[in-house]
Design a protein around this motif. Structure first.
Motif, PDB file in Angstrom:
ATOM      1  N   VAL A   2      27.598  -6.822   4.637  1.00 29.92           N
ATOM      2  CA  VAL A   2      26.882  -7.533   3.585  1.00 29.92           C
ATOM      3  C   VAL A   2      26.448  -6.528   2.530  1.00 29.92           C
ATOM      4  CG1 VAL A   2      24.861  -8.935   3.049  1.00 29.92           C
ATOM      5  CG2 VAL A   2      26.082  -9.282   5.210  1.00 29.92           C
ATOM      6  N   ALA A  24      23.213 -11.275  -2.526  1.00 26.58           N
ATOM      7  CA  ALA A  24      23.923 -10.842  -1.325  1.00 26.58           C
ATOM      8  C   ALA A  24      25.338 -11.382  -1.350  1.00 26.58           C
ATOM      9  CB  ALA A  24      23.198 -11.330  -0.081  1.00 26.58           C
ATOM     10  N   SER A  25      26.273 -10.541  -0.931  1.00 25.18           N
ATOM     11  CA  SER A  25      27.667 -10.966  -0.881  1.00 25.18           C
ATOM     12  C   SER A  25      28.357 -10.282   0.296  1.00 25.18           C
ATOM     13  CB  SER A  25      28.382 -10.615  -2.196  1.00 25.18           C
ATOM     14  OG  SER A  25      28.398  -9.210  -2.384  1.00 25.18           O
ATOM     15  N   SER A  27      30.668 -10.607   3.986  1.00 24.36           N
ATOM     16  CA  SER A  27      30.958 -11.447   5.148  1.00 24.36           C
ATOM     17  C   SER A  27      29.657 -12.027   5.695  1.00 24.36           C
ATOM     18  CB  SER A  27      31.653 -10.620   6.232  1.00 24.36           C
ATOM     19  OG  SER A  27      32.856 -10.076   5.736  1.00 24.36           O
ATOM     20  N   ILE A  28      29.202 -13.066   5.043  1.00 23.02           N
ATOM     21  CA  ILE A  28      27.930 -13.675   5.420  1.00 23.02           C
ATOM     22  C   ILE A  28      28.174 -14.958   6.195  1.00 23.02           C
ATOM     23  CG2 ILE A  28      25.771 -14.670   4.595  1.00 23.02           C
ATOM     24  CD1 ILE A  28      26.102 -12.910   2.079  1.00 23.02           C
ATOM     25  N   ILE A  31      22.192 -16.152   6.471  1.00 18.03           N
ATOM     26  CA  ILE A  31      21.086 -15.271   6.106  1.00 18.03           C
ATOM     27  C   ILE A  31      19.812 -15.850   6.701  1.00 18.03           C
ATOM     28  CG2 ILE A  31      19.633 -14.470   4.225  1.00 18.03           C
ATOM     29  CD1 ILE A  31      22.113 -14.136   2.549  1.00 18.03           C
ATOM     30  N   ASN A  76      22.751 -17.156  -2.401  1.00 14.73           N
ATOM     31  CA  ASN A  76      22.358 -16.010  -1.562  1.00 14.73           C
ATOM     32  C   ASN A  76      21.600 -14.971  -2.378  1.00 14.73           C
ATOM     33  OD1 ASN A  76      23.475 -17.023   0.820  1.00 14.73           O
ATOM     34  ND2 ASN A  76      25.477 -16.137   0.378  1.00 14.73           N
ATOM     35  N   ALA A  99      20.731 -10.734   8.321  1.00 15.37           N
ATOM     36  CA  ALA A  99      21.847 -11.676   8.282  1.00 15.37           C
ATOM     37  C   ALA A  99      22.811 -11.449   9.433  1.00 15.37           C
ATOM     38  CB  ALA A  99      22.587 -11.518   6.945  1.00 15.37           C
ATOM     39  N   THR A 101      26.989 -11.738  10.314  1.00 14.58           N
ATOM     40  CA  THR A 101      28.305 -11.795   9.682  1.00 14.58           C
ATOM     41  C   THR A 101      29.247 -12.747  10.409  1.00 14.58           C
ATOM     42  OG1 THR A 101      28.961  -9.841  10.927  1.00 14.58           O
ATOM     43  CG2 THR A 101      28.118  -9.488   8.699  1.00 14.58           C
ATOM     44  N   TYR A 110      20.194  -5.445   6.244  1.00 11.13           N
ATOM     45  CA  TYR A 110      20.979  -4.831   5.187  1.00 11.13           C
ATOM     46  C   TYR A 110      20.042  -4.514   4.023  1.00 11.13           C
ATOM     47  CZ  TYR A 110      24.951  -6.647   7.799  1.00 11.13           C
ATOM     48  OH  TYR A 110      25.852  -6.933   8.803  1.00 11.13           O
TER      49      TYR A 110
END
Length: 121
Positions: A2, A24-25, A27-28, A31, A76, A99, A101, A110
């Motif tokens: 993340v 946030a970006s 492989s989520i 969250i 996000n 979070a 993944t 993160y």
């Protein structure tokens, strides 16, 4: 993984306002919580504000009534609106998220890269 990207920050006079945002970006899967922390020179990093999935918020006593945390779950993204800023608010502000993944992974923290906020006349 993340990734967190913070925007905002800068120099503001005492009593002024400033807004921070953090997206946030990556492989989520989910969250859980998003938060802002800060670290002033020579001091330990401290929690400023936290917002959970259900919108519950908590603030450090030093910022209650002056700072507001909010989040846009669809994007996000977490925001921190800072009003009535004081010189003691000067610090590097870090975005944090807890979070997962994937469904089978444990939540982990993160961190963003940090953004400087300076309150000075």
């Amino acid at each position: 993984q993340v990734q967190l990207v913070e925007t905002g920050g800068g120099l503001v006079q005492p009593g002024g306002s400033l807004g921070l945002s953090c997206a946030a970006s990556g492989s989520i899967f989910v969250i859980n919580s998003m938060a802002w922390h800060r670290q002033a020179p020579g001091k330990q990093r401290e929690v400023v504000a936290v917002i959970t999935n259900d919108g519950s918020t908590n603030y450090a006593d030093s910022v209650k009534g002056r700072f507001t945390i909010a989040r846009d779950n669809a994007k996000n993204t977490v925001y921190l609106q800072m009003n009535s800023l004081k010189p003691e608010d000067t610090a590097v502000y870090y975005c944090n998220t807890r979070a997962q993944t994937a469904a089978w992974t444990l939540p982990r923290d993160y961190w963003g890269q940090g953004t400087q906020v300076t309150v000075s006349s």
